[in-house]
Design a protein around this motif. Sequence first.
Motif, short mmCIF file in Angstrom:
data_model
loop_
_atom_site.label_atom_id
_atom_site.label_comp_id
_atom_site.label_asym_id
_atom_site.label_seq_id
_atom_site.Cartn_x
_atom_site.Cartn_y
_atom_site.Cartn_z
N UNK A 47 3.01 1.78 -3.24
CA UNK A 47 2.09 1.71 -4.71
C UNK A 47 1.02 2.85 -4.38
N UNK A 48 -0.13 2.05 -3.96
CA UNK A 48 -1.36 2.82 -3.87
C UNK A 48 -1.34 4.05 -3.32
N UNK A 49 -0.64 4.39 -2.26
CA UNK A 49 -0.61 5.57 -1.51
C UNK A 49 0.66 6.67 -1.93
N UNK A 50 1.18 6.39 -3.08
CA UNK A 50 2.18 7.18 -3.55
C UNK A 50 1.80 8.58 -3.76
N UNK A 60 0.82 -1.36 0.03
CA UNK A 60 0.02 0.04 -0.12
C UNK A 60 0.99 1.11 -0.01
#
Lengths: 431, 431
Positions: free
Chosen positions: A144-147, A141
């Motif tokens: 990737x997704x919270x970058x 997370x």
Amino acid sequence: MDTVKVALIGFGTIGTGVAKILFGQRERIARAVGRNVELTRICDKDTQRDRGVKLPPDVLTDDLNAISNDSEISTVVELVGGIEPARSIILSLLKSGKNVVTANKALLATHGSEIFDAARSYNRSVSFEAAVGGAIPVINAISTALQANELRQLQAIVNGTCNFILTQMEEHGTNYATAVAEAQRLGYAEANPAMDVNGTDTVQKLAILAHLGFGVKLNWQDIPRTGIDTVEAIDIVYAKRLGYRIKLLAVAEATPDGIELYVSPTLVKIDTPVANVRDSFNIVRIVGDVAGDIVLQGRGAGELPTASAVVGDMIDTILGRAKITFDILNLWGKERPVTKIKNPAEICGKNYLRFLVEDRPGVLAEIAGILGRHKISIASVLQQQDNESDDSPATLIFMTHISREGDTIAAIDTIDSLACVRGKTVRMRVE
Amino acid sequence: MDTVKVALIGFGTIGTGVAKILFGQRERIARAVGRNVELTRICDKDTQRDRGVKLPPDVLTDDLNAISNDSEISTVVELVGGIEPARSIILSLLKSGKNVVTANKALLATHGSEIFDAARSYNRSVSFEAAVGGAIPVINAISTALQANELRQLQAIVNGTCNFILTQMEEHGTNYATAVAEAQRLGYAEANPAMDVNGTDTVQKLAILAHLGFGVKLNWQDIPRTGIDTVEAIDIVYAKRLGYRIKLLAVAEATPDGIELYVSPTLVKIDTPVANVRDSFNIVRIVGDVAGDIVLQGRGAGELPTASAVVGDMIDTILGRAKITFDILNLWGKERPVTKIKNPAEICGKNYLRFLVEDRPGVLAEIAGILGRHKISIASVLQQQDNESDDSPATLIFMTHISREGDTIAAIDTIDSLACVRGKTVRMRVE
């Protein structure tokens, strides 16, 4: 369909889980990567013990070269644990062109720089979802997704053994030693649980999360650390009376003076997600500047949950996603901007303090006076005598208002040196 | 450093958040993708309204061709919402070679097959983290880190408006209409909140999660759906007395007879993570066969949280990870194995039933008799009269043991047709 060959080093609990998934769920894994995945080698010193997984002949070996020298093996999982020989094994795997998946938090927290530099120099990747929080996809997370976020805060329970012990103490009113014995009996704690209960394991995981999420680079030994080995039944009872539960928290928080980092038993308000994590479950609460509050929880340990993270990383590696993430994050890389760490002495917060003192007039005034001289103001006091006899010591519990860490430590040092004080002061943070 | 050009279609709340991040955090985004990201075009019918973001000249346009015809723009975010013109816009973007990021759950739930087939035929990707759960990285977790798992169960609160209304009712003891008005006043509910409160939005998100996580392929209209528009203050009170909270749950569960799917207001035990999600927060609880229980929670809506997911997808797309994931998942693809859906009539569970009946002898017996003839056994009954006057109707609340959905629906139909019953029976599931 093509076949991709992978190998495993370290055939303990998690390794057994990985083998169970790869041999038991071939179709599922093939669908997830678009190729057959063949676990061709498992290397372990012990090639005799029955782990309850039926292996094809020639898979189990005690010869590392059977993996290093097999150029068809592209991805290797390291589950040896500890610093050596795990460090040498990973460096040698990278040198022979393997991508590495590991669950080894002690190694990454201690030698992350060396391992990641080596991977970069051989153009390979290292993945480590299983190193923190077991099955919880927290590394993924953040990576990737919270970058899109700059992280403002992270609070985590990442040691299932400690959380199990604290839950036992709360639910059954047992003292610390009894709870540890119960954890050992049920397999949640090892025969020597020191690394768990003294906070080492938690602080190593925090060092990894803090590097990944906040860009700090430091020796994990430099993070202030208190374990749960000083927590007693009275602490649990008093915390509950005030509306709190005690949890071993790893905390990272961005402040104008740098990132605050610490591991400490902490009084957290009942009814928050963190307080409600029970038994061996783990939780990571992340606050991002655009995402806001994100909470991830799940099983932080165990054969299959941790293997879920390992096999997830393996799939990521075979598909090539892991390499993209590894390259762009440039973890522990020299050019990576380094975030300032806040001087631990300047961290401010409320504290819970427990003293064991002689039961005579003037003692409370003396301790309160020392706290006052260190600019620590007191929110509440509880005095309790365990035993009615005249010379038995009394327990004094103070809840403080916000004070500087440096002042708190200095005050405790002074108090601990008083003749009227027995043993060391127990200190916990208060959320 | 290279520059990559991106564009945005639909400059509403979330679009404004995306623009704020891309213009306000250029350095952060450049670090995350290794290139400068330039938001060169924003297309919206309304090019006049001030959204509070300072845009470079020529960025805002009402001409879609300015995006489609610019071959330097590789990735486009669709935030128009709804079916048309969003569907035509995405199909035309894919045809002109753009990768697409979208938050459009209605479109994917309705035309996922067409959109994803088009993306495959043009060798492009579609990413949709923001379509479900706002900032919560649930699509990413299921698509990547949890791929070693076969999912056994999923329970989710994915509509912040409904959860806000239910929280208001519980905390302030207000009735449904007052809570809706409060949600509208605070901007949590739209002027016409029908799609939220009748469960349509939730069921569309469940259709996407069920396809991604369980491989089912269906029209979202075929998922049994009950909204929160029948929940009243008495339901909240009675649930609480029994140790429950009422939440609008989306559920998918693997059973030997196929995947159970439904959306219903549900009584969930207080002290579970799902029950403790308050206000507009969302939660997704996933049970994987190897990972075990995984809980993800966070902000399910709002300008910046949803933009966090959109920009995360954009980063994933530019780096090439999104394409790898898109290709291997083959979502809505013809060759993808399709999982059987359980006949909704065969779903079994406990229910909460509330009837408004004439207050005269024999009514309770009549209703209980009908339930009995449909093999529904009763766990508890509460009778309450709102008003002391003789001819005011009485409220009857039944908690049932486990029964078949088909039997429950048939019993309710029969009961609703009785002369002594006023209005329609309110039915909720019980966890």
